[in-house]
Scaffold this motif. Structure first.
Motif, PDB file in Angstrom:
ATOM      1  N   UNK A   1     -31.627  13.581  31.463  1.00 49.79           N
ATOM      2  CA  UNK A   1     -31.104  14.929  31.673  1.00 49.79           C
ATOM      3  C   UNK A   1     -29.738  15.107  31.032  1.00 49.79           C
ATOM      4  N   UNK A   2     -28.870  14.102  31.199  1.00 53.81           N
ATOM      5  CA  UNK A   2     -27.489  14.239  30.748  1.00 53.81           C
ATOM      6  C   UNK A   2     -27.338  14.174  29.242  1.00 53.81           C
ATOM      7  N   UNK A   3     -28.243  13.498  28.562  1.00 46.72           N
ATOM      8  CA  UNK A   3     -28.129  13.342  27.122  1.00 46.72           C
ATOM      9  C   UNK A   3     -28.952  14.375  26.345  1.00 46.72           C
TER      10      UNK A   3
ATOM     11  N   UNK B   1     -28.476  23.786  36.352  1.00 40.84           N
ATOM     12  CA  UNK B   1     -27.770  22.701  35.694  1.00 40.84           C
ATOM     13  C   UNK B   1     -27.368  23.002  34.260  1.00 40.84           C
ATOM     14  N   UNK B   2     -27.864  24.105  33.706  1.00 44.48           N
ATOM     15  CA  UNK B   2     -27.435  24.507  32.373  1.00 44.48           C
ATOM     16  C   UNK B   2     -26.147  25.322  32.487  1.00 44.48           C
ATOM     17  N   UNK B   3     -25.684  25.870  31.374  1.00 45.65           N
ATOM     18  CA  UNK B   3     -24.409  26.584  31.372  1.00 45.65           C
ATOM     19  C   UNK B   3     -24.529  27.938  30.680  1.00 45.65           C
ATOM     20  N   UNK B   4     -23.519  28.772  30.929  1.00 46.28           N
ATOM     21  CA  UNK B   4     -23.446  30.079  30.290  1.00 46.28           C
ATOM     22  C   UNK B   4     -22.005  30.359  29.900  1.00 46.28           C
TER      23      UNK B   4
ATOM     24  N   UNK C   1     -21.086  39.227  23.867  1.00 45.31           N
ATOM     25  CA  UNK C   1     -22.095  38.281  23.396  1.00 45.31           C
ATOM     26  C   UNK C   1     -22.236  37.227  24.485  1.00 45.31           C
ATOM     27  N   UNK C   2     -23.424  37.122  25.046  1.00 47.27           N
ATOM     28  CA  UNK C   2     -23.653  36.251  26.200  1.00 47.27           C
ATOM     29  C   UNK C   2     -24.670  35.181  25.843  1.00 47.27           C
ATOM     30  N   UNK C   3     -24.282  33.913  26.014  1.00 45.92           N
ATOM     31  CA  UNK C   3     -25.170  32.779  25.761  1.00 45.92           C
ATOM     32  C   UNK C   3     -25.436  32.072  27.075  1.00 45.92           C
ATOM     33  N   UNK C   4     -26.697  31.834  27.405  1.00 45.98           N
ATOM     34  CA  UNK C   4     -27.023  31.177  28.670  1.00 45.98           C
ATOM     35  C   UNK C   4     -28.171  30.205  28.487  1.00 45.98           C
ATOM     36  N   UNK C   5     -28.127  29.116  29.279  1.00 44.48           N
ATOM     37  CA  UNK C   5     -29.193  28.128  29.242  1.00 44.48           C
ATOM     38  C   UNK C   5     -28.903  26.939  28.354  1.00 44.48           C
ATOM     39  N   UNK C   6     -27.647  26.779  27.911  1.00 44.27           N
ATOM     40  CA  UNK C   6     -27.352  25.662  27.017  1.00 44.27           C
ATOM     41  C   UNK C   6     -26.887  24.435  27.803  1.00 44.27           C
ATOM     42  N   UNK C   7     -27.024  23.281  27.169  1.00 44.37           N
ATOM     43  CA  UNK C   7     -26.569  22.004  27.725  1.00 44.37           C
ATOM     44  C   UNK C   7     -26.360  21.037  26.567  1.00 44.37           C
TER      45      UNK C   7
ATOM     46  N   UNK D   1     -29.787  21.383  24.802  1.00 39.42           N
ATOM     47  CA  UNK D   1     -30.557  22.628  24.925  1.00 39.42           C
ATOM     48  C   UNK D   1     -29.765  23.771  24.316  1.00 39.42           C
ATOM     49  N   UNK D   2     -30.409  24.506  23.418  1.00 36.56           N
ATOM     50  CA  UNK D   2     -29.780  25.688  22.845  1.00 36.56           C
ATOM     51  C   UNK D   2     -30.016  26.892  23.754  1.00 36.56           C
TER      52      UNK D   2
END
Length: 344
Positions: A174-176, A232-235, A196-202, A179-180
């Motif tokens: 998971x940590x390595x 657990x993803x980011x925005x 401009x909003x980006x969501x779901x990246x890691x 994700x775009x």
């Protein structure tokens, strides 16, 4: 690795005591005084029981003991500050960060009261710092305890690092991962800045920016912080002021998301792609508005919620940070021994 112990008094609908562990901003486990047990929050965090079958039972007992200690700490702090009733919060944050290329380790161990630093351990001088006069008695007491000072240093530089490495190995899949995100253009009204909003990246080592032609813009741009999503993803988002933008120049602008490692997602500025919840003169919605209103509303709501839990922006670069509850982990490679809970 950082762990947060939070004791609260007189806060409606909030537990008196909470322990939260995070690994690279990903929640690993949880304990509170209502459920009175420690529970894993990631599938891979259960792997620890393969080496230590009684781990979660022991973490529960540690939480129960810490709960009473921290409740007492609030009362001691209230006496120091000459307070009686009211809403109060006492928090302990401890953890470490480790660079897997240089093997460099840095640790952090501090206490706060009502949102302000109360006492902080200085790893360089191996002493305690008292930012407020009320913490001076605690500083003198703890500075004179040489055995405890040595233990604190050893925990931050060795035991904490060992547990961090172990967790990185447990959660490697998971940590390595990389994700775009999905990237959207959002606007409240025609006169509002364009988001401009980006969501779901890691992972969270990423950047989002506006550029004109091939040049990154720094003026008329407001960049938001990276915030965690529930999965657990980011925005993150970045605003662009359109007030001085000419119609013929729209095609020269684009929003670019850059993930550590070189992967990118680019979205060119196009009026047809803007999602919004404002109505046209005939009472209808412009292109993209049907979904846009919902997206914009969710963006605002998510931003508020995540803003409450994003306590510290993680460092950029190749440093792996483990936010962990130190009392939960004894941070030795084989045997877990809880940290001592200390009254101030």
């Amino acid at each position: 690795m950082k762990m947060f112990h939070t004791a609260a008094s007189n806060i409606p609908n909030f537990p008196e005591f909470v322990i939260v562990t995070l690994l690279d901003e990903l929640q690993v486990d949880y304990y509170d005084s209502n459920i009175r047990r420690a529970v894993p929050k990631q599938d891979w965090s259960n792997k620890i029981t393969e080496e230590d079958p009684t781990y979660w039972e022991r973490q529960t007992q540690i939480g129960l003991g810490a709960q009473q200690t921290f409740k007492g700490n609030i009362e001691i702090a209230k006496e120091r500050f000459n307070q009686t009733g009211g809403v109060h919060v006492f928090q302990w944050m401890v953890g470490c960060e480790w660079d897997d290329e240089t093997d460099k380790v840095n640790g952090n161990w501090q206490y706060s009261y009502d949102g302000e630093d109360f006492i902080v351990y200085d790893l360089k001088t191996e002493t305690w710092i008292a930012p407020v006069p009320q913490a001076v008695p605690t500083k003198h007491k703890w500075d004179n305890d040489k055995a405890d000072l040595a233990y604190t240093k050893n925990y931050l530089t060795t035991e904490c690092r060992d547990w961090l490495k172990k967790y990185v190995e447990f959660g490697r899949s998971s940590l390595m991962r990389k994700d775009l995100p999905s990237v959207s253009l959002l606007q409240k009204t025609p006169s509002s800045p364009l988001t401009c909003h980006a969501t779901g990246f890691y992972p969270d080592r990423a950047d989002l920016f506006w550029k004109k032609d091939e040049e990154e813009l720094h003026e008329d741009v407001v960049k938001g912080e990276i915030l965690p999503n529930h999965d657990g993803s980011f925005q993150m988002s970045v605003d662009l002021d359109l007030s001085g933008l000419k119609d013929e120049d729209w095609g020269r602008y684009s929003c670019v998301f850059h993930l550590a490692g070189g992967q990118e997602v680019s979205k060119r500025l196009d009026k047809r792609d803007i999602r919004t919840n404002w109505k046209t003169n005939d009472g209808g919605f412009p292109t993209g508005a049907a979904a846009g209103g919902v997206v914009a509303a969710l963006l605002l709501l998510t931003g508020c919620i995540m803003g409450l839990i994003c306590l510290k922006k993680p460092p950029q670069g190749k440093v792996e940070t483990l936010l962990v509850q130190v009392s939960s982990f004894g941070c030795s490679s084989s045997v877990i021994s809880p940290l001592p809970f200390r009254h101030k």
